[in-house]
Design a protein around this motif. Structure first.
Motif, PDB file in Angstrom:
ATOM      1  N   UNK A 177       0.840  -1.201   0.000  1.00 23.12           N
ATOM      2  CA  UNK A 177       0.000   0.000   0.000  1.00 23.12           C
ATOM      3  C   UNK A 177       0.877   1.254   0.000  1.00 23.12           C
ATOM      4  N   UNK A 178       1.910   1.265   0.814  1.00 25.50           N
ATOM      5  CA  UNK A 178       2.820   2.417   0.891  1.00 25.50           C
ATOM      6  C   UNK A 178       3.531   2.654  -0.437  1.00 25.50           C
ATOM      7  N   UNK A 179       3.982   1.580  -1.083  1.00 31.12           N
ATOM      8  CA  UNK A 179       4.653   1.707  -2.382  1.00 31.12           C
ATOM      9  C   UNK A 179       3.692   2.288  -3.415  1.00 31.12           C
ATOM     10  N   UNK A 180       2.456   1.823  -3.429  1.00 25.67           N
ATOM     11  CA  UNK A 180       1.457   2.347  -4.368  1.00 25.67           C
ATOM     12  C   UNK A 180       1.177   3.821  -4.099  1.00 25.67           C
ATOM     13  N   UNK A 181       1.106   4.204  -2.826  1.00 22.97           N
ATOM     14  CA  UNK A 181       0.875   5.610  -2.488  1.00 22.97           C
ATOM     15  C   UNK A 181       2.041   6.488  -2.930  1.00 22.97           C
ATOM     16  N   UNK A 182       3.265   6.047  -2.664  1.00 26.18           N
ATOM     17  CA  UNK A 182       4.455   6.847  -2.997  1.00 26.18           C
ATOM     18  C   UNK A 182       4.619   7.023  -4.499  1.00 26.18           C
ATOM     19  N   UNK A 183       4.329   5.981  -5.255  1.00 29.72           N
ATOM     20  CA  UNK A 183       4.558   6.024  -6.700  1.00 29.72           C
ATOM     21  C   UNK A 183       3.324   6.457  -7.480  1.00 29.72           C
ATOM     22  N   UNK A 184       2.190   6.530  -6.803  1.00 27.35           N
ATOM     23  CA  UNK A 184       0.906   6.855  -7.434  1.00 27.35           C
ATOM     24  C   UNK A 184       0.533   5.835  -8.512  1.00 27.35           C
ATOM     25  N   UNK A 185       1.015   4.616  -8.344  1.00 26.05           N
ATOM     26  CA  UNK A 185       0.714   3.525  -9.283  1.00 26.05           C
ATOM     27  C   UNK A 185      -0.408   2.670  -8.704  1.00 26.05           C
ATOM     28  N   UNK A 186      -1.297   2.174  -9.551  1.00 26.74           N
ATOM     29  CA  UNK A 186      -2.346   1.286  -9.043  1.00 26.74           C
ATOM     30  C   UNK A 186      -1.777  -0.090  -8.713  1.00 26.74           C
ATOM     31  N   UNK A 214      -9.242  -6.094 -11.414  1.00 30.16           N
ATOM     32  CA  UNK A 214      -9.375  -4.660 -11.674  1.00 30.16           C
ATOM     33  C   UNK A 214      -8.328  -3.885 -10.872  1.00 30.16           C
ATOM     34  N   UNK A 215      -7.749  -2.823 -11.449  1.00 23.93           N
ATOM     35  CA  UNK A 215      -6.761  -2.026 -10.719  1.00 23.93           C
ATOM     36  C   UNK A 215      -7.348  -1.428  -9.441  1.00 23.93           C
ATOM     37  N   UNK A 216      -6.532  -1.386  -8.414  1.00 21.35           N
ATOM     38  CA  UNK A 216      -6.909  -0.782  -7.137  1.00 21.35           C
ATOM     39  C   UNK A 216      -6.088   0.487  -7.008  1.00 21.35           C
ATOM     40  N   UNK A 217      -6.767   1.620  -6.932  1.00 22.12           N
ATOM     41  CA  UNK A 217      -6.093   2.902  -6.798  1.00 22.12           C
ATOM     42  C   UNK A 217      -6.076   3.282  -5.323  1.00 22.12           C
ATOM     43  N   UNK A 218      -4.891   3.460  -4.774  1.00 23.04           N
ATOM     44  CA  UNK A 218      -4.723   3.798  -3.371  1.00 23.04           C
ATOM     45  C   UNK A 218      -4.546   5.302  -3.276  1.00 23.04           C
ATOM     46  N   UNK A 219      -5.399   5.954  -2.520  1.00 26.91           N
ATOM     47  CA  UNK A 219      -5.273   7.402  -2.380  1.00 26.91           C
ATOM     48  C   UNK A 219      -4.345   7.721  -1.220  1.00 26.91           C
ATOM     49  N   UNK A 220      -3.729   8.897  -1.296  1.00 30.07           N
ATOM     50  CA  UNK A 220      -2.907   9.360  -0.181  1.00 30.07           C
ATOM     51  C   UNK A 220      -3.810  10.057   0.808  1.00 30.07           C
ATOM     52  N   UNK A 221      -3.333  10.265   2.004  1.00 33.32           N
ATOM     53  CA  UNK A 221      -4.151  10.895   3.042  1.00 33.32           C
ATOM     54  C   UNK A 221      -4.563  12.308   2.641  1.00 33.32           C
ATOM     55  N   UNK A 222      -3.754  12.996   1.806  1.00 28.99           N
ATOM     56  CA  UNK A 222      -4.074  14.355   1.372  1.00 28.99           C
ATOM     57  C   UNK A 222      -5.248  14.359   0.392  1.00 28.99           C
ATOM     58  N   UNK A 223      -5.465  13.228  -0.323  1.00 30.82           N
ATOM     59  CA  UNK A 223      -6.513  13.164  -1.346  1.00 30.82           C
ATOM     60  C   UNK A 223      -7.868  12.800  -0.765  1.00 30.82           C
ATOM     61  N   UNK A 224      -7.901  12.349   0.476  1.00 29.17           N
ATOM     62  CA  UNK A 224      -9.174  11.874   1.043  1.00 29.17           C
ATOM     63  C   UNK A 224     -10.056  12.994   1.478  1.00 29.17           C
TER      64      UNK A 224
END
Length: 103
Positions: free
Chosen positions: A57-66, A93-103
């Motif tokens: 989850x952290x890697x997806x958030x840092x890279x903005x990759x699904x 299906x791709x899972x897009x992880x949002x950062x805390x700033x986007x919520x």
């Protein structure tokens, strides 16, 4: 021979008991460079469903990759490879992880 092949796939070892910063930095850098990174996001290869580990989850958030879930069905041993058992990759299906700033 197999070490060379794994290095070509950007493979790197992870010490689960004492992970260093490279565990997040290396895959994040590869993803931002447009590379594909395979992670056993449940922490290992398993047959049942389980929750994602925080590292994926952290890697997806840092890279903005699904995160694209993939299931492998096929040979799990050299013996099964030689009897020509078919192998399949099943993509979810791709899972897009949002950062805390986007919520």
């Amino acid at each position: 021979m197999i070490g060379w092949f794994l290095r070509k796939l950007n493979d790197f070892p992870v010490d689960r008991d004492n992970p260093g910063p490279s565990v997040l930095k290396i895959p994040s850098r590869l993803l931002t460079q447009g590379e594909v990174v395979g992670i056993f996001s449940s922490g290992t290869r398993i047959e049942e469903q389980t929750a994602l580990k925080q590292g994926a989850i952290t890697i997806a958030q840092r890279s903005k990759a699904p995160i694209i879930p993939v299931a492998y069905e096929g040979p799990n041993s050299f013996k099964e490879l030689f009897i020509k058992r078919e192998a399949y990759l099943i993509f979810g299906e791709p899972i897009h992880i949002s950062t805390s700033k986007e919520q």
